[in-house]
Design a protein around this motif. Sequence first.
Motif, PDB file in Angstrom:
ATOM      1  N   ILE A 128       0.844  -1.218   0.000  1.00 10.61           N
ATOM      2  CA  ILE A 128       0.000   0.000   0.000  1.00 10.61           C
ATOM      3  C   ILE A 128       0.868   1.253   0.000  1.00 10.61           C
ATOM      4  N   VAL A 129       1.907   1.248   0.827  1.00 12.23           N
ATOM      5  CA  VAL A 129       2.798   2.422   0.911  1.00 12.23           C
ATOM      6  C   VAL A 129       3.513   2.645  -0.414  1.00 12.23           C
ATOM      7  N   ALA A 130       3.994   1.565  -1.041  1.00  7.15           N
ATOM      8  CA  ALA A 130       4.712   1.698  -2.310  1.00  7.15           C
ATOM      9  C   ALA A 130       3.801   2.225  -3.407  1.00  7.15           C
ATOM     10  N   ALA A 131       2.578   1.683  -3.470  1.00 10.12           N
ATOM     11  CA  ALA A 131       1.630   2.146  -4.485  1.00 10.12           C
ATOM     12  C   ALA A 131       1.257   3.613  -4.251  1.00 10.12           C
ATOM     13  N   ASP A 132       1.046   3.977  -2.998  1.00 12.60           N
ATOM     14  CA  ASP A 132       0.725   5.374  -2.660  1.00 12.60           C
ATOM     15  C   ASP A 132       1.861   6.311  -3.044  1.00 12.60           C
ATOM     16  N   PHE A 133       3.084   5.911  -2.728  1.00  7.65           N
ATOM     17  CA  PHE A 133       4.229   6.781  -2.967  1.00  7.65           C
ATOM     18  C   PHE A 133       4.422   7.038  -4.461  1.00  7.65           C
ATOM     19  N   LEU A 134       4.348   5.988  -5.254  1.00  7.57           N
ATOM     20  CA  LEU A 134       4.585   6.126  -6.695  1.00  7.57           C
ATOM     21  C   LEU A 134       3.484   6.937  -7.385  1.00  7.57           C
TER      22      LEU A 134
END
Length: 230
Positions: A128-134
């Motif tokens: 979730i964090v990776a998808a949000d960040f990108l």
Amino acid sequence: VLTCQAIEIWEQAMSRTLALLAIACALLHGADSFRAVGVRSRLVRGAPALGVPRTAQVSLARLDMSDAAAQPEPAAPKPVEDTVEEKPLLETTQRSVVKALSWRLTAAVITLCTSLFFSGSLAQAGGIVAADFLSKSVTMFIGERLWNKSNVGRSGKGDSVGRSLLKAVVWRLFAAVNTLISAGIFTGALEAAAKIAGTDAIIKTSLFFVFERVWAKIPWGRYREGDEPK
């Protein structure tokens, strides 16, 4: 001939009489008696020629000097106030990049905590964090450039509190939907995704407002409208 001489003597006598009468009135009634027409100054200059006694001349001269001292000095002209409004402060592309990345790093920590708390899985929280960040790094940069074209709540002194609050609310409406989708994909549970997105919205709206107010105090990456970006 005798008649002409008599008339001339009579005129001189009347002139001296009138002059003495004027001096007496000035001495009795003070400075305001002859100030308006300037009679006293003329009498002072003409007193010796009229044969006015020396003591009367001195008294009249003193009263004339007191009149000059009593007159107020003309007031100095007031400076014209500068009413030209300062041009709004715009942001450079570099400033927008740094703002977007710095906020995503801050927001990633919060999203990691909420995702881990409601999903109970470090792998899911990391996804979730990776998808949000990108996704949000790009969308926030685009949003910053769009906001840079609007002068709503912006002046020569920078962004107002109202502008910062409006940006926080508008951004959170978009970001909450983005987080809800990402959380739903990685957790597979709509309830957990809703809790993650809802908690993020509550925390990050207030935090983003503070973030905007801090950046409003930073002069780096700003320039006046109409000027070349530095």
